[in-house]
Design an enzyme around this catalytic site. Structure first.
Site, PDB file in Angstrom:
ATOM      1  N   GLY A  74      -2.826  30.120 -29.676  1.00 41.15           N
ATOM      2  CA  GLY A  74      -2.163  28.825 -29.459  1.00 41.15           C
ATOM      3  C   GLY A  74      -3.200  27.721 -29.485  1.00 41.15           C
ATOM      4  O   GLY A  74      -3.147  26.747 -28.743  1.00 41.15           O
ATOM      5  N   HIS A 119       3.821  33.914 -11.568  1.00 42.98           N
ATOM      6  CA  HIS A 119       3.544  32.507 -11.880  1.00 42.98           C
ATOM      7  C   HIS A 119       4.879  31.861 -12.247  1.00 42.98           C
ATOM      8  O   HIS A 119       5.229  31.718 -13.421  1.00 42.98           O
ATOM      9  CB  HIS A 119       2.551  32.393 -13.037  1.00 42.98           C
ATOM     10  CG  HIS A 119       2.386  30.972 -13.499  1.00 42.98           C
ATOM     11  ND1 HIS A 119       1.801  30.007 -12.734  1.00 42.98           N
ATOM     12  CD2 HIS A 119       2.769  30.354 -14.637  1.00 42.98           C
ATOM     13  CE1 HIS A 119       1.825  28.853 -13.373  1.00 42.98           C
ATOM     14  NE2 HIS A 119       2.418  29.040 -14.539  1.00 42.98           N
ATOM     15  N   ARG A 146      17.046  33.333 -20.253  1.00 41.10           N
ATOM     16  CA  ARG A 146      15.758  33.845 -19.778  1.00 41.10           C
ATOM     17  C   ARG A 146      15.390  35.150 -20.488  1.00 41.10           C
ATOM     18  O   ARG A 146      14.252  35.373 -20.879  1.00 41.10           O
ATOM     19  CB  ARG A 146      15.873  34.054 -18.266  1.00 41.10           C
ATOM     20  CG  ARG A 146      14.594  34.427 -17.592  1.00 41.10           C
ATOM     21  CD  ARG A 146      14.692  34.027 -16.130  1.00 41.10           C
ATOM     22  NE  ARG A 146      13.729  34.752 -15.352  1.00 41.10           N
ATOM     23  CZ  ARG A 146      14.055  35.732 -14.528  1.00 41.10           C
ATOM     24  NH1 ARG A 146      15.309  36.104 -14.372  1.00 41.10           N
ATOM     25  NH2 ARG A 146      13.125  36.343 -13.843  1.00 41.10           N
ATOM     26  N   ASP A 159      -2.100  27.561  -9.622  1.00 36.13           N
ATOM     27  CA  ASP A 159      -1.329  27.460  -8.376  1.00 36.13           C
ATOM     28  C   ASP A 159      -2.280  27.511  -7.168  1.00 36.13           C
ATOM     29  O   ASP A 159      -2.133  26.773  -6.200  1.00 36.13           O
ATOM     30  CB  ASP A 159      -0.309  28.606  -8.319  1.00 36.13           C
ATOM     31  CG  ASP A 159       0.454  28.723  -9.629  1.00 36.13           C
ATOM     32  OD1 ASP A 159       1.104  27.754 -10.011  1.00 36.13           O
ATOM     33  OD2 ASP A 159       0.352  29.773 -10.293  1.00 36.13           O
TER      34      ASP A 159
HETATM   35  P1  NDP Z   1       0.822  24.361 -24.219  1.00 36.90           P
HETATM   36  O1  NDP Z   1      -0.552  24.488 -24.730  1.00 36.90           O
HETATM   37  O2  NDP Z   1       1.163  23.190 -23.363  1.00 36.90           O
HETATM   38  O3  NDP Z   1       1.264  25.664 -23.387  1.00 36.90           O
HETATM   39  C1  NDP Z   1       1.023  26.966 -23.887  1.00 36.90           C
HETATM   40  C2  NDP Z   1       1.619  27.991 -22.961  1.00 36.90           C
HETATM   41  O4  NDP Z   1       0.976  27.936 -21.702  1.00 36.90           O
HETATM   42  C3  NDP Z   1       3.116  27.813 -22.688  1.00 36.90           C
HETATM   43  O5  NDP Z   1       3.706  29.096 -22.668  1.00 36.90           O
HETATM   44  C4  NDP Z   1       3.130  27.211 -21.319  1.00 36.90           C
HETATM   45  O6  NDP Z   1       4.302  27.579 -20.595  1.00 36.90           O
HETATM   46  C5  NDP Z   1       1.970  27.929 -20.703  1.00 36.90           C
HETATM   47  N1  NDP Z   1       1.487  27.400 -19.433  1.00 36.90           N
HETATM   48  C6  NDP Z   1       1.023  28.128 -18.424  1.00 36.90           C
HETATM   49  N2  NDP Z   1       0.675  27.396 -17.395  1.00 36.90           N
HETATM   50  C7  NDP Z   1       0.928  26.135 -17.730  1.00 36.90           C
HETATM   51  C8  NDP Z   1       0.794  24.911 -17.077  1.00 36.90           C
HETATM   52  N3  NDP Z   1       0.347  24.807 -15.863  1.00 36.90           N
HETATM   53  N4  NDP Z   1       1.142  23.805 -17.729  1.00 36.90           N
HETATM   54  C9  NDP Z   1       1.618  23.870 -18.973  1.00 36.90           C
HETATM   55  N5  NDP Z   1       1.787  25.017 -19.642  1.00 36.90           N
HETATM   56  C10 NDP Z   1       1.450  26.124 -19.024  1.00 36.90           C
HETATM   57  O7  NDP Z   1       1.889  24.445 -25.389  1.00 36.90           O
HETATM   58  P2  NDP Z   1       1.890  23.767 -26.807  1.00 36.90           P
HETATM   59  O8  NDP Z   1       3.301  23.858 -27.255  1.00 36.90           O
HETATM   60  O9  NDP Z   1       1.162  22.453 -26.835  1.00 36.90           O
HETATM   61  O10 NDP Z   1       1.008  24.763 -27.658  1.00 36.90           O
HETATM   62  C11 NDP Z   1       1.344  26.080 -27.878  1.00 36.90           C
HETATM   63  C12 NDP Z   1       0.716  26.471 -29.183  1.00 36.90           C
HETATM   64  O11 NDP Z   1       0.860  27.873 -29.295  1.00 36.90           O
HETATM   65  C13 NDP Z   1       1.400  25.855 -30.391  1.00 36.90           C
HETATM   66  O12 NDP Z   1       0.389  25.252 -31.192  1.00 36.90           O
HETATM   67  C14 NDP Z   1       2.032  27.050 -31.111  1.00 36.90           C
HETATM   68  O13 NDP Z   1       1.994  26.921 -32.508  1.00 36.90           O
HETATM   69  C15 NDP Z   1       1.155  28.152 -30.634  1.00 36.90           C
HETATM   70  N6  NDP Z   1       1.660  29.509 -30.667  1.00 36.90           N
HETATM   71  C16 NDP Z   1       0.757  30.428 -31.072  1.00 36.90           C
HETATM   72  C17 NDP Z   1       1.073  31.741 -31.126  1.00 36.90           C
HETATM   73  C18 NDP Z   1       0.036  32.665 -31.590  1.00 36.90           C
HETATM   74  O14 NDP Z   1      -1.143  32.321 -31.532  1.00 36.90           O
HETATM   75  N7  NDP Z   1       0.427  33.831 -32.033  1.00 36.90           N
HETATM   76  C19 NDP Z   1       2.423  32.223 -30.749  1.00 36.90           C
HETATM   77  C20 NDP Z   1       3.287  31.184 -30.283  1.00 36.90           C
HETATM   78  C21 NDP Z   1       2.904  29.871 -30.233  1.00 36.90           C
HETATM   79  P3  NDP Z   1       5.626  26.674 -20.579  1.00 36.90           P
HETATM   80  O15 NDP Z   1       6.247  26.811 -21.946  1.00 36.90           O
HETATM   81  O16 NDP Z   1       6.415  27.316 -19.490  1.00 36.90           O
HETATM   82  O17 NDP Z   1       5.168  25.267 -20.286  1.00 36.90           O
END
Ligand code: NDP
Length: 357
Positions: A11, A187, A98, A159
């Protein structure tokens, strides 16, 4: 000159990674004398954005960064990797239940667990940040039978840090004097911030705060802090999540005398069900974590811990068939009557591919 350490971040074009990668590159994770190779994974539609991140990284001229690999190939991303930050996850979409979210993420973390098993260093340390983090970590470790399960963890450090900071503010104490915070469980909103063992300098935290504030303000504040940030900032927390991920991995890799909260595979300590990823108070040394044992628990704590355990068992139940299939493909195909193991495997990988498209 030390050998470069290989660090995978998934990500990598997302908002958490936008803070995480630059801090790791500056040496805040493994230290200012440890060269690194960054192995950045994105899904294919994110590769363009990731190339922009790589350009900025290059423009920082970080002396520790020896190589930057940007890829949508999971095996390449985990090749010989020694540390992995699993940040990318599928967010909840409109109308998604969910269970759908759990299963969609199970597909992603299953594929990554397999790649870790096949391609990574056998001593890799993994933190799962992407939600639902605890159950995603469980899926990844089940798919990596050749890696010790203790090497897969989930992040509850944010947390933990939130609770520590709230207590410091409330009591007017330096944040570093607040010790022995515990986050138990998942979490999620059922997590249980426990201050019963917390010390502020030489004093018990409960000598300086009252039970009403603890139960009616601190616990809900920590549990709902993410929503508060979204309301204020118009976007979810990112820098603080990245900071917590670095705290977690740095303490694990380099050791710490402090108690830290980590989601780890339950061994039944404190009566928690085995075989779920549950946050416990841990001590880290020599690259290992150990659960702190023999803490006294009152009835309030026991009840809160059970609530979170129940939620994690429900999450596990939602992906039970997948877990059974990973452990024993032929048995599940017979039981479910849905065809042979190959059919299930194909369906599973079709689902993974559909989600990653
Ligand atoms: P973020 O970088 O904001 O968040 C990524 C993940 O971290 C989410 O699941 C989010 O959960 C979680 N998370 C955990 N703790 C926290 C916190 N305290 N605050 C916010 N998030 C938290 O998401 P983006 O959408 O900006 O980026 C995700 C990226 O991942 C995208 O670029 C997408 O393309 C990529 N991606 C990559 C994959 C891979 O590498 N195979 C697979 C899927 C996606 P929550 O959704 O609950 O906020």
């Amino acid at each position: 000159m030390k050998k470069a350490a290989r660090i995978t971040i998934t990500g990598a074009a997302g908002q958490i990674s936008y803070s995480l990668i630059f801090r790791i590159a500056s040496g805040e994770f493994l230290g200012k004398d440890q060269p690194i190779i960054l192995q950045l994974l994105e899904i294919t539609p994110g590769i363009n954005a990731l190339s922009g991140v790589a350009i900025e990284l290059s423009d920082c001229a970080f002396p520790l960064v020896k190589e930057i690999i940007c890829t949508d190939n999971v095996d390449l991303a985990f090749q010989n990797s020694e540390y992995a930050f699993l940040v990318g996850a599928r967010p909840r979409g409109p109308g998604m239940e969910r269970k759908d979210l759990l299963q969609a993420n199970a597909a992603i973390f299953s594929e990554q667990g397999k790649a870790i098993n096949n391609s990574a260093s056998k001593s890799i340390k993994v933190i799962v940040v992407g939600n639902p983090a605890n159950t995603n970590a469980l899926i990844a470790l089940k798919n990596a039978p050749d890696i010790d399960p203790s090497q897969f963890t989930a992040m509850t450090r944010l947390d933990h840090n939130r609770a520590q900071s709230q207590v410091a503010d409330k009591t007017g104490s330096p944040v570093s004097s607040v010790e022995n915070i515990i986050i138990w469980g998942n979490h999620s909103a059922t997590q249980y911030p426990d201050l019963h063992h917390t010390m502020i300098g030489e004093k018990s935290a409960f000598d300086m705060i009252n039970n009403d504030w603890y139960k009616n303000e601190l616990i809900p504040c920590v549990q709902q802090r993410g929503a508060e940030i979204i309301k204020a900032r118009g976007a979810s927390s990112a820098a603080s999540a990245a900071n917590a991920a670095i705290n977690h991995m740095r303490d694990w890799a380099l050791g710490t005398d402090n108690w830290v909260s980590m989601g780890v595979l339950s061994d039944g300590s404190y009566g928690v069900a085995k075989d779920i990823i549950y946050s416990f108070p841990c001590r880290c040394s020599n690259g290992r974590w150990d659960i702190i044992q023999d803490l006294a628990l009152n009835d309030f704590s026991k009840e809160k811990m059970k609530d979170s355990e129940r939620e994690l068992l429900e999450e596990k139940e939602a992906i039970r068939e997948l877990l059974e299939w990973i452990e024993s493909p032929s048995k599940v195909s017979t039981l479910s009557g849905r065809g042979d193991a190959k059919h299930l495997e194909n369906a599973w990988f079709d689902a993974v591919n559909a989600l990653l498209r």
